[in-house]
Design an enzyme around this catalytic site. Structure first.
Site, short mmCIF file in Angstrom:
data_model
loop_
_atom_site.label_atom_id
_atom_site.label_comp_id
_atom_site.label_asym_id
_atom_site.label_seq_id
_atom_site.Cartn_x
_atom_site.Cartn_y
_atom_site.Cartn_z
N HIS A 65 0.83 -1.21 0.00
CA HIS A 65 0.00 0.00 0.00
C HIS A 65 0.86 1.26 0.00
CE1 HIS A 65 -2.49 -3.11 2.26
NE2 HIS A 65 -3.08 -2.97 1.08
N HIS A 97 1.94 8.92 0.52
CA HIS A 97 0.79 8.72 -0.37
C HIS A 97 1.02 9.55 -1.63
CE1 HIS A 97 -1.69 6.67 2.68
NE2 HIS A 97 -1.05 7.45 3.53
N HIS A 120 3.31 10.97 5.78
CA HIS A 120 2.68 10.79 7.09
C HIS A 120 3.71 10.22 8.07
CE1 HIS A 120 -1.63 10.56 5.26
NE2 HIS A 120 -1.17 11.79 5.35
#
EC number: 4.2.1.1
Length: 262
Positions: A65, A97, A120
């Protein structure tokens, strides 16, 4: 959709996450759009205090991910304090991301502006809870620092990460990654917005105090393309690139976004 097979594709992407994780439709979901006209300056918000120990960086892995850089969080070597927080929040990991093209990819949006990517940096409340896993279920358990990445100059601070991506190309791969200080990835100004929210990936737990820095850092188009070369598939599976891994903004549902600056 099998519990472990959530992702960012057509059949397992964010619009399907509520099938497995009903909290996806909860009242404190992240990310959000920050509308600066509706944000309130709060004079009680303190400056951030950040101290990271580069030696506590341990491994970099491909989760399928994103990439994750994990830190030794057995003691308060690397901590975030101040800002909207009470007590020490211990550094756990950071990840990124991005989007399929350079004109989008950040999870938080500011007045309609989408940045190319968003970093993040994840911390947990080590004053109140014994572990990250337990803290992740408590409303004051986690603090995530969000940093926008904007297309521009080549960023030498990202080089150590982009150089090692080939060795974690497939999902499930990991390798040693140490002597890295995430402080080098933060912008010069630590002005921030803050609000109560959630993890932006399953299990989407509503346990995050978000601290989103206003000033972006730079990344070149070529550097960002390196992250899209990661695979969301394991060795031996039919290869698929992780071209995009961002969740769209979620409804604010009455929450207040505060600013540390005018």
């Amino acid at each position: 959709m099998a519990r472990l097979s959530w992702g960012y594709g057509e059949h397992n992407g964010p619009i399907h996450w509520n099938e497995l994780f009903p909290i996806a439709d909860g009242d404190q979901q992240s990310p959000i759009e920050i509308k600066t006209k509706e944000v309130k300056y709060d004079s009680s918000l303190r400056p951030l205090s950040i101290k990271y120990d580069p030696a506590s960086a341990k491994i970099i892995s491909n989760s399928g991910h994103s990439f994750n850089v994990d830190f030794d969080d057995t003691e308060d070597k690397s901590v975030l304090r101040g800002g909207p927080l009470t007590g020490n929040y211990r550094l756990r990991q950071f990840h990124l991301h991005w989007g399929s093209a350079d004109d989008h990819g950040s999870e938080h949006v500011v007045d309609g502006v989408r940045y190319a990517a968003e970093l993040h940096v994840v911390h947990w409340n080590s004053d109140k809870y014994p572990s990250f896993v337990e803290a992740a279920h408590e409303s004051d358990g986690l603090a995530v620092l969000g940093v926008f990445l904007q297309i521009g100059e080549h960023n030498p601070q990202l080089q150590k990460i982009t150089d090692i991506l080939d060795s974690i190309k497939e999902k499930g791969k990991q390798t040693r990654f140490t002597n890295f200080d995430p402080l080098c990835l933060l912008p010069s100004s630590w002005d921030y917005w803050t609000y109560p929210g959630s993890l932006t990936v399953p299990p989407l737990l509503e346990s995050v105090t978000w601290i989103v820095l206003k000033q972006p850092i730079s990344i070149s188009s070529q550097q960002l393309a390196r992250f899209r070369s990661l695979l969301c598939t394991a060795e031996g599976e039919s290869a698929a690139f992780l071209l995009s891994n961002h969740r769209p903004p979620q409804p604010l549902k009455g929450r207040r976004v505060r600013a540390s600056f005018y």
